[in-house]
Design a protein around this motif. Structure first.
Motif, PDB file in Angstrom:
ATOM      1  N   LYS A  64       8.341   3.039  -8.644  1.00 51.97           N
ATOM      2  CA  LYS A  64       8.837   1.798  -9.378  1.00 51.97           C
ATOM      3  C   LYS A  64       7.944   1.762 -10.626  1.00 51.97           C
ATOM      4  CE  LYS A  64      11.389   0.549  -6.187  1.00 51.97           C
ATOM      5  NZ  LYS A  64      12.802   0.442  -6.369  1.00 51.97           N
ATOM      6  N   LEU A  65       6.684   2.209 -10.856  1.00 55.13           N
ATOM      7  CA  LEU A  65       5.929   2.106 -12.060  1.00 55.13           C
ATOM      8  C   LEU A  65       6.889   3.032 -13.243  1.00 55.13           C
ATOM      9  CD1 LEU A  65       3.365   1.488 -13.681  1.00 55.13           C
ATOM     10  CD2 LEU A  65       2.375   3.547 -12.978  1.00 55.13           C
ATOM     11  N   ALA A  66       7.137   4.091 -12.932  1.00 54.92           N
ATOM     12  CA  ALA A  66       8.127   4.871 -13.741  1.00 54.92           C
ATOM     13  C   ALA A  66       8.977   4.092 -14.237  1.00 54.92           C
ATOM     14  CB  ALA A  66       8.324   6.295 -13.216  1.00 54.92           C
ATOM     15  N   GLY A 103       0.813  -1.284   0.091  1.00 55.84           N
ATOM     16  CA  GLY A 103       0.002   0.111   0.027  1.00 55.84           C
ATOM     17  C   GLY A 103       0.913   1.288   0.101  1.00 55.84           C
ATOM     18  N   ASP A 104       2.099   1.066  -0.265  1.00 61.08           N
ATOM     19  CA  ASP A 104       3.059   2.257  -0.307  1.00 61.08           C
ATOM     20  C   ASP A 104       2.921   2.998  -1.883  1.00 61.08           C
ATOM     21  OD1 ASP A 104       4.993   4.166  -0.025  1.00 61.08           O
ATOM     22  OD2 ASP A 104       6.653   2.676   0.324  1.00 61.08           O
ATOM     23  N   MET A 105       1.973   3.916  -1.991  1.00 61.80           N
ATOM     24  CA  MET A 105       1.612   4.489  -3.229  1.00 61.80           C
ATOM     25  C   MET A 105       2.803   5.350  -3.641  1.00 61.80           C
ATOM     26  SD  MET A 105      -1.001   3.262  -4.388  1.00 61.80           S
ATOM     27  CE  MET A 105      -1.121   1.738  -3.750  1.00 61.80           C
ATOM     28  N   GLN A 106       3.551   6.010  -2.914  1.00 63.47           N
ATOM     29  CA  GLN A 106       4.803   6.862  -3.340  1.00 63.47           C
ATOM     30  C   GLN A 106       5.794   5.973  -3.902  1.00 63.47           C
ATOM     31  OE1 GLN A 106       4.813  10.040  -3.422  1.00 63.47           O
ATOM     32  NE2 GLN A 106       6.953   9.843  -4.396  1.00 63.47           N
ATOM     33  N   THR A 107       6.146   4.860  -3.365  1.00 57.21           N
ATOM     34  CA  THR A 107       7.242   3.847  -3.783  1.00 57.21           C
ATOM     35  C   THR A 107       6.647   3.219  -5.068  1.00 57.21           C
ATOM     36  OG1 THR A 107       8.004   3.307  -1.630  1.00 57.21           O
ATOM     37  CG2 THR A 107       8.589   1.941  -3.241  1.00 57.21           C
ATOM     38  N   ALA A 164      -5.353   0.715  -7.388  1.00 56.67           N
ATOM     39  CA  ALA A 164      -4.982   0.573  -6.154  1.00 56.67           C
ATOM     40  C   ALA A 164      -4.857   1.944  -5.709  1.00 56.67           C
ATOM     41  CB  ALA A 164      -3.451  -0.078  -5.763  1.00 56.67           C
ATOM     42  N   ASN A 165      -4.487   3.037  -6.166  1.00 55.84           N
ATOM     43  CA  ASN A 165      -4.775   4.108  -5.839  1.00 55.84           C
ATOM     44  C   ASN A 165      -5.999   5.129  -5.660  1.00 55.84           C
ATOM     45  OD1 ASN A 165      -3.136   6.348  -5.194  1.00 55.84           O
ATOM     46  ND2 ASN A 165      -2.398   7.370  -6.943  1.00 55.84           N
ATOM     47  N   ALA A 166      -7.061   4.535  -6.230  1.00 54.26           N
ATOM     48  CA  ALA A 166      -8.123   5.010  -6.080  1.00 54.26           C
ATOM     49  C   ALA A 166      -8.859   4.631  -4.689  1.00 54.26           C
ATOM     50  CB  ALA A 166      -9.271   4.685  -7.045  1.00 54.26           C
TER      51      ALA A 166
END
Length: 88
Positions: A50-52, A42-46, A86-88
């Motif tokens: 990682k997505l980028a 649930g670590d959206m910043q990381t 997951a972000n929503a």
């Protein structure tokens, strides 16, 4: 074992390319696992970072022919979709 000089060269070239493709694919797998772990935690910043990185590496692998361009595009799309859900 090859006897002809050009066949020997092809073997060397194939070995180099195989090694490069393995390195790229292994790196891709590790980046994707890190993205999955960030989503699970649930670590959206990381996960965003990682997505980028995953997008960049997939695009590079597609451009170099390690994986097919459309396969890379499909994976990027699916990762982005997972991140947005997951972000929503």
């Amino acid at each position: 074992m090859a006897n002809i000089k050009s066949a020997k060269k092809r073997i060397k070239v194939i070995d180099k390319r195989t090694a490069r493709n393995r390195r790229i694919k292994n790196h891709l797998k590790s980046v994707l696992k890190e993205f999955d772990a960030a989503i699970e935690d649930g670590d959206m910043q990381t996960a965003k970072e990682k997505l980028a990185l995953a997008e960049k590496k997939l695009a590079q692998a597609g451009a170099r022919g390690t994986i097919h361009k459309k396969a890379a595009s499909r994976k990027i799309s699916r990762l982005t979709k997972r991140f947005n859900q997951a972000n929503a």
